[in-house]
Structures are given as structure tokens and as C-alpha cells.
Design a protein around this motif. Structure first.
Motif, PDB file in Angstrom:
ATOM      1  N   PRO A  76      18.239   7.096 -24.690  1.00 27.11           N
ATOM      2  CA  PRO A  76      17.348   7.771 -25.620  1.00 27.11           C
ATOM      3  C   PRO A  76      16.833   6.914 -26.774  1.00 27.11           C
ATOM      4  O   PRO A  76      15.851   7.280 -27.401  1.00 27.11           O
ATOM      5  CB  PRO A  76      18.223   8.907 -26.151  1.00 27.11           C
ATOM      6  N   TRP A  77      17.494   5.797 -27.068  1.00 27.08           N
ATOM      7  CA  TRP A  77      17.094   5.054 -28.266  1.00 27.08           C
ATOM      8  C   TRP A  77      16.304   3.805 -27.890  1.00 27.08           C
ATOM      9  O   TRP A  77      16.723   3.022 -27.047  1.00 27.08           O
ATOM     10  CB  TRP A  77      18.351   4.662 -29.049  1.00 27.08           C
ATOM     11  N   SER A 128      24.086   6.616 -37.643  1.00 27.30           N
ATOM     12  CA  SER A 128      22.982   7.527 -37.974  1.00 27.30           C
ATOM     13  C   SER A 128      22.702   8.522 -36.849  1.00 27.30           C
ATOM     14  O   SER A 128      21.722   9.260 -36.892  1.00 27.30           O
ATOM     15  CB  SER A 128      21.719   6.715 -38.289  1.00 27.30           C
ATOM     16  N   HIS A 129      23.564   8.489 -35.806  1.00 24.08           N
ATOM     17  CA  HIS A 129      23.490   9.431 -34.678  1.00 24.08           C
ATOM     18  C   HIS A 129      22.256   9.242 -33.791  1.00 24.08           C
ATOM     19  O   HIS A 129      21.913  10.130 -33.028  1.00 24.08           O
ATOM     20  CB  HIS A 129      23.559  10.886 -35.168  1.00 24.08           C
ATOM     21  N   LYS A 130      21.613   8.088 -33.899  1.00 24.09           N
ATOM     22  CA  LYS A 130      20.557   7.773 -32.935  1.00 24.09           C
ATOM     23  C   LYS A 130      21.190   7.498 -31.571  1.00 24.09           C
ATOM     24  O   LYS A 130      20.575   7.713 -30.539  1.00 24.09           O
ATOM     25  CB  LYS A 130      19.747   6.560 -33.404  1.00 24.09           C
ATOM     26  N   LEU A 131      22.394   6.960 -31.617  1.00 28.82           N
ATOM     27  CA  LEU A 131      23.192   6.774 -30.408  1.00 28.82           C
ATOM     28  C   LEU A 131      24.466   7.600 -30.565  1.00 28.82           C
ATOM     29  O   LEU A 131      25.112   7.562 -31.623  1.00 28.82           O
ATOM     30  CB  LEU A 131      23.555   5.297 -30.216  1.00 28.82           C
ATOM     31  N   THR A 132      24.832   8.339 -29.544  1.00 32.21           N
ATOM     32  CA  THR A 132      26.030   9.180 -29.612  1.00 32.21           C
ATOM     33  C   THR A 132      26.952   8.863 -28.443  1.00 32.21           C
ATOM     34  O   THR A 132      26.571   8.156 -27.495  1.00 32.21           O
ATOM     35  CB  THR A 132      25.650  10.672 -29.587  1.00 32.21           C
ATOM     36  N   ALA A 188      24.173   5.494 -22.716  1.00 31.83           N
ATOM     37  CA  ALA A 188      24.245   4.200 -22.023  1.00 31.83           C
ATOM     38  C   ALA A 188      23.344   3.182 -22.707  1.00 31.83           C
ATOM     39  O   ALA A 188      22.258   3.516 -23.198  1.00 31.83           O
ATOM     40  CB  ALA A 188      23.825   4.380 -20.576  1.00 31.83           C
ATOM     41  N   LEU A 189      23.804   1.935 -22.751  1.00 36.42           N
ATOM     42  CA  LEU A 189      22.995   0.839 -23.291  1.00 36.42           C
ATOM     43  C   LEU A 189      22.296   0.124 -22.144  1.00 36.42           C
ATOM     44  O   LEU A 189      22.783   0.128 -21.001  1.00 36.42           O
ATOM     45  CB  LEU A 189      23.879  -0.163 -24.040  1.00 36.42           C
ATOM     46  N   PRO A 190      21.151  -0.499 -22.403  1.00 33.45           N
ATOM     47  CA  PRO A 190      20.508  -1.328 -21.372  1.00 33.45           C
ATOM     48  C   PRO A 190      21.450  -2.449 -20.947  1.00 33.45           C
ATOM     49  O   PRO A 190      22.353  -2.838 -21.694  1.00 33.45           O
ATOM     50  CB  PRO A 190      19.272  -1.882 -22.082  1.00 33.45           C
ATOM     51  N   GLY A 191      21.246  -3.002 -19.781  1.00 32.03           N
ATOM     52  CA  GLY A 191      22.023  -4.150 -19.340  1.00 32.03           C
ATOM     53  C   GLY A 191      21.758  -5.347 -20.241  1.00 32.03           C
ATOM     54  O   GLY A 191      20.739  -5.412 -20.929  1.00 32.03           O
ATOM     55  N   ILE A 205      28.335   4.135 -25.256  1.00 35.58           N
ATOM     56  CA  ILE A 205      28.893   4.375 -26.583  1.00 35.58           C
ATOM     57  C   ILE A 205      30.222   5.088 -26.401  1.00 35.58           C
ATOM     58  O   ILE A 205      30.334   6.053 -25.651  1.00 35.58           O
ATOM     59  CB  ILE A 205      27.945   5.233 -27.452  1.00 35.58           C
ATOM     60  N   ALA A 206      31.249   4.594 -27.095  1.00 35.66           N
ATOM     61  CA  ALA A 206      32.593   5.153 -26.941  1.00 35.66           C
ATOM     62  C   ALA A 206      32.684   6.536 -27.575  1.00 35.66           C
ATOM     63  O   ALA A 206      31.834   6.933 -28.389  1.00 35.66           O
ATOM     64  CB  ALA A 206      33.619   4.215 -27.570  1.00 35.66           C
ATOM     65  N   ASP A 207      33.732   7.255 -27.235  1.00 36.72           N
ATOM     66  CA  ASP A 207      34.021   8.551 -27.853  1.00 36.72           C
ATOM     67  C   ASP A 207      34.691   8.265 -29.190  1.00 36.72           C
ATOM     68  O   ASP A 207      35.884   7.938 -29.248  1.00 36.72           O
ATOM     69  CB  ASP A 207      34.943   9.360 -26.935  1.00 36.72           C
TER      70      ASP A 207
END
Length: 470
Positions: A4-5, A33-37, A41-44, A82-84
Motif C-alpha cells: 500500500p505504501w 506514522s501507520h503508513k505501513l502496518t 509486504a515490502l518490495p523485493g 512489517i513485523a507484529d
């Protein structure tokens, strides 16, 4: 899988901060900032490197840092996510912490140190030539083996000659130990003279690295205030009458650190009298004896014949260059033997090759000529710095023009939050030593400004900037 980011990270390739750390910090900000939660998943690494126009290894380093710190998790054949995260990791610190972080990361372009020499004046060509000569000798293999833990004997003899002829002392080579700088000398003296719960009297304000060496040896500190003519000996006597196990007093009598005042002859003689009466050792740190612009340097306390219990500490690092760690201490044969045994536990010997190279410069007169040249330069800088203070800080500070050393001690004429002043200047890229670094408890009202390592333009810029906050 949806990501999403959009990775719109602005990288500053001229920044002192490494690119992989810029990437890692930007992702942390996005998570906070909660743009990533959690679970995103991150790009490779290859795709992310293309998006940011950086080498893939740079991205891999950033991801490794984030994974090690717990921000990311990697799942085989699926990707990086992104980890929990716990709520504590996502909470920003208080505003004060954010301000301090901003200050800490500000790019510093001008530093008022505590009185370091100008390293650009170091006789590096002469030193390099001395090194080459040593390695070109037929007997060069002899210097590659072990020697005594007290230092090269010929080098110790040179130190003895300097102390006896120039500083009025009466020592021999077996009363000298060469160390890797004066701080090592302080540490060794502390651990050989002090035991747990002994007391050491110290100057306040004073030199904290020395205090830390004493505390590391298990000693407790007793602070004494400093007057215009040196240590307050009334406070010293009061401590001596109160505590039975005062083993040492630490002083910088030539140019007191940080205030630059010189201990009067009357106080020096009285301190020797008290040392003999109460059987404590005077640890004398003569850290910048060579830089004196008056008629001649004051003779050390340790040079007086009545001084029975002393450890005299000096350094050659400031003469040649701070990076070359060569210090020394002088004391009784008994103390030096103890110090040598302790030194051997942590450092079998010093840098024999460096000692021999510096010895060559001493024997050839290069050190003497270097000191003569640099003293003239530093004296001119001192006078220029004084003129800047009178011009831009008139009525805002008081100070006494130092007769030696490489720093000024300035005191604001009104009560001032010097911590705030230092923080404000740091946001402008100008660093001044925080007064807390000199204080035993409450911050002292004063700033130590080293001038020797800065040029005239930098000195002027720094003083004009300081004048806006005082």
C-alpha cells in the motif's frame, strides 16, 4: 500481494549519514506514522533498489538493520513483511527527545573543543621520515620484539632530561613510565594508589575523565571549589579533618581545567605541607605545560624537594598530535613498579616504534623548533580570540586572559541557561562543550572554549553566534 505504501524516500547523497541508514530510518518513520502496518509486504530488494536508484547491497544492508532491530520479518519464499509490533515501539518519544535527536543529528561544521592543538600544524613529514629511517636500519628486527612495560629506556631518559632541566624536577629513568596518553597514566595511577571506599579530593569544576578513573578504582570523590588562585585549601583541610582515608588529591595547578587559573605559590607549598602531614598523594596533571605565553611556565608542585608523595602526569600527544598517544607519569620507584605490573596486565608494552620516532625528533631538535613555531601561532590566536570577546561579548561575559593553555574560560555576567545556549548553537552547526561535562553536581556557570584548532574566520563566526544567545 498488495503493497500500500509508495516508496517516496528522499535520499541525501551529500549527507554524512549512510544511505542504508537513511532508508532504514525512513521505513521506521512510515511504520510509526501507520503508513505501513503489521503484515504489510515490502518490495523485493532488487525492486526497491530500482525505485530508490541505489545499489542493491545498500538496500540489503537497510533491510538487515530493520530485521535485526525487530521492525521486519522475513518469510522464506514469500518475502519481507512489517513485523507484529508492540504499541511501545510505535509510540514517539516526548517532544524534548525529538528536539534532542534533531540537535544530535545536526551537521556540525564548527567545534569549540576543550583546548586541543591544531593537528594541521603537526610535524607529520618529520615524523614520517623518522619512521622510514627506523625501518631502513640493519638492526630494525630488534625493535619488532617485546621490551619493558615501562617504555623504551632511551625515551624515558629523554623524558627525565626534559623534566629535570625544564621543569625543575629530580627524577631518574626508573621513576618514569611511558603510557598511551595521559588518560592511561591516570587510570594506572588510580588503580595502584586507591582501593574501594578510599577518598580522592578533586577540583570542581574539573576534569571528569580523571574522576571516572578514580571511581573505576572504587574511590569516592570529594569536590572542592576553585578560586582565582587555585584550589580552596580551607575546604581541603576540612575534608582532611573529617575523613581518615583520603588517599589522594587530583589537581591541575598550572592551567586549571577548565577555568585556566594558576595555583599560587603559597597554595602549592601549603598543599605539599598538607600532603606530608596527612600522608596523601598529590596527583598532578600537567596536561599543557608546553603552551605558556608568559615569561616562563610555573614549576610543577612535584618539583619541590619537600613533595614526598606525588604522581606527576604529562603528555606528548598535544605537542605532536592528539592521535599519537604518548603520555608519561613520574613517581617513586615503588609506585612505578606497581604501575608497571598493573600496566602489563592490560598492555604488555607501549608503541616502541612511535617512541623511537619521537625520540629521533627530540634528539634532532625538531620538537623544540616545532614548539617554538606553534607557540607563536597559538599566542597570536589567543590574542585574536581575546579581541573578539571584547568586541562581540562586551558586558555579556567576564574572563581572565590565560597566560597559557589553548582555551578560554568565559563566565556570563547574568544567570544563563548554558545548556539551552549549547543546544541552540548546535542547531546552527556550532558545538560548544556542555558545562555539565566539568561539574560534579550542579552545572557550573561558565564555558570552556578551545581556540587553537580553529582559524580566525571560524573563531569570529563562533563568537558572533554565541553573542546572540548570551
Amino acid at each position: 500481494m498488495l503493497r500500500p505504501w509508495q516508496f517516496e524516500i528522499q535520499l541525501d547523497k551529500k549527507s554524512d549519514k549512510a544511505l542504508y541508514l537513511q532508508i532504514a530510518d525512513a521505513i521506521i518513520v512510515a511504520i510509526k506514522s501507520h503508513k505501513l502496518t503489521s503484515g504489510n509486504a515490502l518490495p523485493g530488494s532488487r525492486q526497491l533498489a530500482g525505485l530508490l536508484s541505489v545499489n542493491r547491497n545498500t538496500v540489503i544492508e537497510a533491510l538487515d538493520v530493520l530485521t535485526a532491530e525487530g521492525w521486519l520479518i522475513t518469510i522464506d519464499r514469500k518475502g519481507t513483511f512489517i513485523a507484529d509490533l508492540s504499541p511501545d515501539m510505535l509510540c514517539d518519544k516526548q517532544n524534548d527527545s525529538q528536539i534532542n535527536t534533531t540537535i544530535a543529528e545536526a551537521k556540525t561544521h564548527l567545534i569549540f573543543d576543550d583546548g586541543l592543538p591544531d593537528s594541521s600544524l603537526a610535524p607529520m613529514n618529520d615524523l614520517a621520515r623518522a619512521y622510514r629511517e627506523i625501518f631502513n636500519r640493519k638492526s630494525r628486527r630488534q625493535i619488532m620484539g617485546y621490551s619493558t612495560e615501562l617504555g623504551d629506556i632511551e625515551f624515558r631518559k629523554a623524558i627525565v632530561q626534559m623534566l629535570n632541566f625544564k621543569r625543575g624536577m629530580n627524577v631518574s629513568a626508573n621513576e618514569i613510565c611511558i603510557t598511551r596518553g595521559s588518560q592511561m597514566a591516570m587510570y594506572l595511577a588510580a588503580h595502584c594508589l586507591l582501593t574501594k571506599d578510599d577518598f580522592v579530593i578533586i577540583e570542581n569544576p574539573g576534569y571528569k575523565p580523571a574522576w571516572e578513573a578514580f571511581e573505576n578504582a572504587g574511590a569516592k570523590l570529594l569536590p572542592v571549589s576553585v578560586a582565582l588562585d587555585g584550589l580552596d585549601l580551607n575546604e581541603v583541610e576540612a575534608y582532611l579533618k573529617k575523613h581518615k582515608n583520603i588517599k589522594a588529591i587530583y589537581v591541575t595547578p598550572h592551567h586549571q581545567f577548565p577555568t585556566t587559573v594558576t595555583m599560587s605559590l603559597k597554595k602549592r607549598l601549603k598543599l605539599i605541607e598538607l600532603s606530608n602531614q596527612y600522608n596523601f598523594t598529590i596527583i598532578e596533571d600537567d596536561y599543557d605545560n608546553e603552551f605558556h605565553f608568559g615569561q616562563r611556565p610555573i614549576l610543577p608542585i612535584s618539583s619541590y624537594s619537600k613533595a614526598k608523595n606525588f604522581v606527576y602526569i604529562g603528555t606528548l600527544s598535544k605537542i605532536v598530535a592528539p592521535a599519537l598517544r604518548i603520555g608519561y607519569l613520574a613517581s617513586s620507584v615503588e609506585n612505578v613498579e606497581k604501575i608497571g605490573k598493573h600496566r602489563k596486565i592490560i598492555d604488555v608494552q607501549g608503541d616502541n616504534i612511535m617512541e623511537e620516532a619521537v625520540l629521533n625528533l627530540i634528539n634532532e631538535g625538531k620538537i623544540k623548533r616545532h614548539l617554538k613555531r606553534t607557540s607563536l601561532i597559538y599566542k597570536a590566536k589567543r590574542d585574536y580570540f581575546e579581541s573578539l570577546c571584547k568586541l562581540h561579548l562586551k558586558d555579556k561575559i567576564t574572563f581572565i586572559k590565560p597566560e597559557g593553555g589553548l582555551a578560554f574560560w568565559i563566565v556570563p555576567t547574568t544567570e544563563t541557561n548554558l545548556q539551552k545556549v549549547c543546544d541552540e548553537l548546535l542547531t546552527k552547526g556550532i558545538k560548544i562543550m556542555n558545562p555539565e561535562k566539568f561539574s560534579f553536581e550542579k552545572p557550573v556557570l561558565g564555558l570552556r572554549l578551545g581556540y587553537a584548532s580553529l582559524n580566525e574566520k571560524q573563531l569570529e563566526e563562533g563568537i558572533i553566534a554565541l553573542s546572540k544567545y548570551l
